[in-house]
Motif scaffolding. Structure first.
Motif, PDB file in Angstrom:
ATOM      1  N   ALA A  36       7.056  -9.957   6.101  1.00  0.00           N
ATOM      2  CA  ALA A  36       6.746  -8.448   6.180  1.00  0.00           C
ATOM      3  C   ALA A  36       5.592  -8.118   6.167  1.00  0.00           C
ATOM      4  O   ALA A  36       5.115  -8.529   5.305  1.00  0.00           O
ATOM      5  CB  ALA A  36       7.698  -7.583   4.435  1.00  0.00           C
ATOM      6  N   PRO A  37       4.930  -7.098   6.621  1.00  0.00           N
ATOM      7  CA  PRO A  37       3.424  -6.920   6.804  1.00  0.00           C
ATOM      8  C   PRO A  37       3.498  -5.477   5.086  1.00  0.00           C
ATOM      9  O   PRO A  37       4.386  -5.204   4.831  1.00  0.00           O
ATOM     10  CB  PRO A  37       3.385  -5.909   7.817  1.00  0.00           C
ATOM     11  CG  PRO A  37       5.067  -5.200   8.089  1.00  0.00           C
ATOM     12  CD  PRO A  37       5.982  -6.149   7.995  1.00  0.00           C
ATOM     13  N   CYS A  38       1.995  -6.354   5.172  1.00  0.00           N
ATOM     14  CA  CYS A  38       1.819  -5.655   3.788  1.00  0.00           C
ATOM     15  C   CYS A  38       1.721  -4.231   4.305  1.00  0.00           C
ATOM     16  O   CYS A  38       0.988  -3.704   5.103  1.00  0.00           O
ATOM     17  CB  CYS A  38       0.641  -5.813   3.173  1.00  0.00           C
ATOM     18  SG  CYS A  38       0.212  -8.026   1.922  1.00  0.00           S
TER      19      CYS A  38
ATOM     20  N   GLN B 240       3.776 -10.592  -3.441  1.00  0.00           N
ATOM     21  CA  GLN B 240       3.970  -9.111  -3.406  1.00  0.00           C
ATOM     22  C   GLN B 240       2.827  -9.200  -2.936  1.00  0.00           C
ATOM     23  O   GLN B 240       1.819 -10.042  -2.592  1.00  0.00           O
ATOM     24  CB  GLN B 240       4.187  -8.475  -4.660  1.00  0.00           C
ATOM     25  CG  GLN B 240       2.914  -9.701  -6.115  1.00  0.00           C
ATOM     26  CD  GLN B 240       3.867  -8.932  -7.014  1.00  0.00           C
ATOM     27  OE1 GLN B 240       4.585  -8.393  -7.450  1.00  0.00           O
ATOM     28  NE2 GLN B 240       2.587  -9.059  -7.690  1.00  0.00           N
ATOM     29  N   CYS B 241       2.136  -7.841  -2.591  1.00  0.00           N
ATOM     30  CA  CYS B 241       0.090  -7.730  -2.350  1.00  0.00           C
ATOM     31  C   CYS B 241       0.142  -6.583  -3.198  1.00  0.00           C
ATOM     32  O   CYS B 241       0.916  -5.462  -4.056  1.00  0.00           O
ATOM     33  CB  CYS B 241       0.329  -6.725  -1.163  1.00  0.00           C
ATOM     34  SG  CYS B 241       1.855  -7.073   0.512  1.00  0.00           S
ATOM     35  N   GLN B 242      -0.851  -7.685  -2.760  1.00  0.00           N
ATOM     36  CA  GLN B 242      -1.460  -6.264  -4.015  1.00  0.00           C
ATOM     37  C   GLN B 242      -2.168  -4.372  -3.861  1.00  0.00           C
ATOM     38  O   GLN B 242      -2.636  -4.069  -2.802  1.00  0.00           O
ATOM     39  CB  GLN B 242      -3.399  -7.080  -4.610  1.00  0.00           C
ATOM     40  CG  GLN B 242      -2.909  -8.359  -4.832  1.00  0.00           C
ATOM     41  CD  GLN B 242      -4.117  -9.303  -4.839  1.00  0.00           C
ATOM     42  OE1 GLN B 242      -5.104  -8.695  -4.987  1.00  0.00           O
ATOM     43  NE2 GLN B 242      -4.081 -10.328  -4.707  1.00  0.00           N
TER      44      GLN B 242
ATOM     45  N   PRO C 180      -5.079  -0.327   5.386  1.00  0.00           N
ATOM     46  CA  PRO C 180      -3.754  -0.045   6.489  1.00  0.00           C
ATOM     47  C   PRO C 180      -2.939  -0.949   6.103  1.00  0.00           C
ATOM     48  O   PRO C 180      -2.946  -2.074   5.791  1.00  0.00           O
ATOM     49  CB  PRO C 180      -5.290   0.133   7.921  1.00  0.00           C
ATOM     50  CG  PRO C 180      -6.523  -0.398   7.400  1.00  0.00           C
ATOM     51  CD  PRO C 180      -6.702  -0.542   5.956  1.00  0.00           C
ATOM     52  N   GLU C 181      -2.391  -0.928   6.930  1.00  0.00           N
ATOM     53  CA  GLU C 181      -0.910  -2.024   7.209  1.00  0.00           C
ATOM     54  C   GLU C 181      -1.474  -2.859   7.439  1.00  0.00           C
ATOM     55  O   GLU C 181      -1.935  -3.148   8.203  1.00  0.00           O
ATOM     56  CB  GLU C 181       0.087  -1.273   7.647  1.00  0.00           C
ATOM     57  CG  GLU C 181       1.223  -1.690   7.000  1.00  0.00           C
ATOM     58  CD  GLU C 181       2.825  -1.416   8.970  1.00  0.00           C
ATOM     59  OE1 GLU C 181       3.198  -2.642  10.110  1.00  0.00           O
ATOM     60  OE2 GLU C 181       3.065  -0.274   8.585  1.00  0.00           O
ATOM     61  N   SER C 182      -0.684  -4.518   7.075  1.00  0.00           N
ATOM     62  CA  SER C 182      -0.583  -5.421   7.043  1.00  0.00           C
ATOM     63  C   SER C 182      -2.257  -5.764   6.963  1.00  0.00           C
ATOM     64  O   SER C 182      -2.987  -6.639   7.258  1.00  0.00           O
ATOM     65  CB  SER C 182      -0.672  -5.657   8.700  1.00  0.00           C
ATOM     66  OG  SER C 182       0.507  -5.432   9.026  1.00  0.00           O
TER      67      SER C 182
ATOM     68  N   PHE D 278      -5.001   4.465   2.415  1.00  0.00           N
ATOM     69  CA  PHE D 278      -4.665   3.665   3.124  1.00  0.00           C
ATOM     70  C   PHE D 278      -5.409   3.935   4.341  1.00  0.00           C
ATOM     71  O   PHE D 278      -5.236   3.305   5.457  1.00  0.00           O
ATOM     72  CB  PHE D 278      -3.487   3.549   3.652  1.00  0.00           C
ATOM     73  CG  PHE D 278      -2.811   4.730   3.828  1.00  0.00           C
ATOM     74  CD1 PHE D 278      -2.538   5.105   5.406  1.00  0.00           C
ATOM     75  CD2 PHE D 278      -2.206   5.325   3.026  1.00  0.00           C
ATOM     76  CE1 PHE D 278      -2.207   6.190   5.349  1.00  0.00           C
ATOM     77  CE2 PHE D 278      -0.973   6.556   2.909  1.00  0.00           C
ATOM     78  CZ  PHE D 278      -1.061   7.198   4.358  1.00  0.00           C
ATOM     79  N   GLU D 279      -6.444   5.034   4.503  1.00  0.00           N
ATOM     80  CA  GLU D 279      -7.010   5.224   5.996  1.00  0.00           C
ATOM     81  C   GLU D 279      -8.917   5.682   5.099  1.00  0.00           C
ATOM     82  O   GLU D 279      -9.118   6.087   4.229  1.00  0.00           O
ATOM     83  CB  GLU D 279      -6.306   6.546   6.702  1.00  0.00           C
ATOM     84  CG  GLU D 279      -6.243   7.341   5.417  1.00  0.00           C
ATOM     85  CD  GLU D 279      -5.418   8.777   6.173  1.00  0.00           C
ATOM     86  OE1 GLU D 279      -4.827   8.740   7.886  1.00  0.00           O
ATOM     87  OE2 GLU D 279      -5.025   9.608   6.149  1.00  0.00           O
ATOM     88  N   GLU D 280      -9.800   5.297   5.990  1.00  0.00           N
ATOM     89  CA  GLU D 280     -10.967   5.781   5.708  1.00  0.00           C
ATOM     90  C   GLU D 280     -10.791   6.954   5.280  1.00  0.00           C
ATOM     91  O   GLU D 280     -11.849   7.591   4.339  1.00  0.00           O
ATOM     92  CB  GLU D 280     -12.236   5.277   7.465  1.00  0.00           C
ATOM     93  CG  GLU D 280     -13.778   5.563   6.414  1.00  0.00           C
ATOM     94  CD  GLU D 280     -14.306   5.183   7.847  1.00  0.00           C
ATOM     95  OE1 GLU D 280     -15.204   5.904   7.041  1.00  0.00           O
ATOM     96  OE2 GLU D 280     -14.327   4.347   8.111  1.00  0.00           O
TER      97      GLU D 280
END
Length: 188
Positions: free
Chosen positions: A101-103, A116-118, A127-129, A148-150
């Protein structure tokens, strides 16, 4: 004519017409029936996310699940190497997974084979992935983890700068050399 096989005890197959010997059920699956049938009816493929290196298997229990951090999108897999390591930016935390699965947004995986993702640290966004954290640009800061975004990076006040990207507090914004910090007179 479709190939007719006779499933014999012990995960062994025998061709029904002109049979001279029994053959093991092939690796990558199992044979759980006894009696003449088409190969497709007798041989059952191991499910996605598993593999079976042995011949003559008699049940689905012979199919071995890929461990967390690895996935297998093939049926009839025959070796552990068929369980592929999740690439950076993805993960799987379960046994027997078909695909990684994508982070999710706000997280990252900077190594392969993650379970797991950090969480993205303050001063960064992911962002995702994400394969790595992206630093907030120079002259901005972000005090919150998991962004998750700038747009989560906040501009420093007018006439102030940072000493580099990836800052996590407003206190990282300092007066530009052409400016000064004014202190309000408490008597005003």
């Amino acid at each position: 004519y479709p190939l007719k096989l006779l499933a014999m005890p012990g995960g062994v197959l025998q061709q029904a017409t002109n049979a001279t010997k029994c053959e093991d059920c092939p690796a990558g699956g199992y044979c759980d029936q006894v009696g003449a049938a088409d190969r497709g009816e007798v041989f059952k493929q191991c499910p996605y996310g598993t593999y079976n290196p042995k011949t003559a298997a008699r049940s689905i229990a012979s199919c071995i699940a890929c461990e967390p951090g690895k996935a297998n999108g093939e049926r009839e897999a025959t070796k552990h190497a068929d369980c592929e390591v999740c690439p950076r930016g993805s993960f799987t935390d379960k046994n027997g997974t078909k695909e990684c699965a994508p982070c999710p947004e706000g997280t990252y995986a900077d190594k392969e084979g993650q379970t797991q993702c950090q969480t993205c640290e303050a001063g960064h966004y992911c962002p995702e992935s994400s394969r790595e954290q992206t630093k907030c640009p120079r002259d901005t800061y972000n005090p919150l983890p998991g962004q998750f975004e700038e747009e989560a990076c906040i501009d420093c006040p007018d006439n102030s700068i940072t000493h580099g990207p990836g800052q996590n507090a407003k206190s990282s914004c300092v007066c530009n050399v052409d400016s000064f910090n004014s202190v309000a007179d408490p008597n005003d």
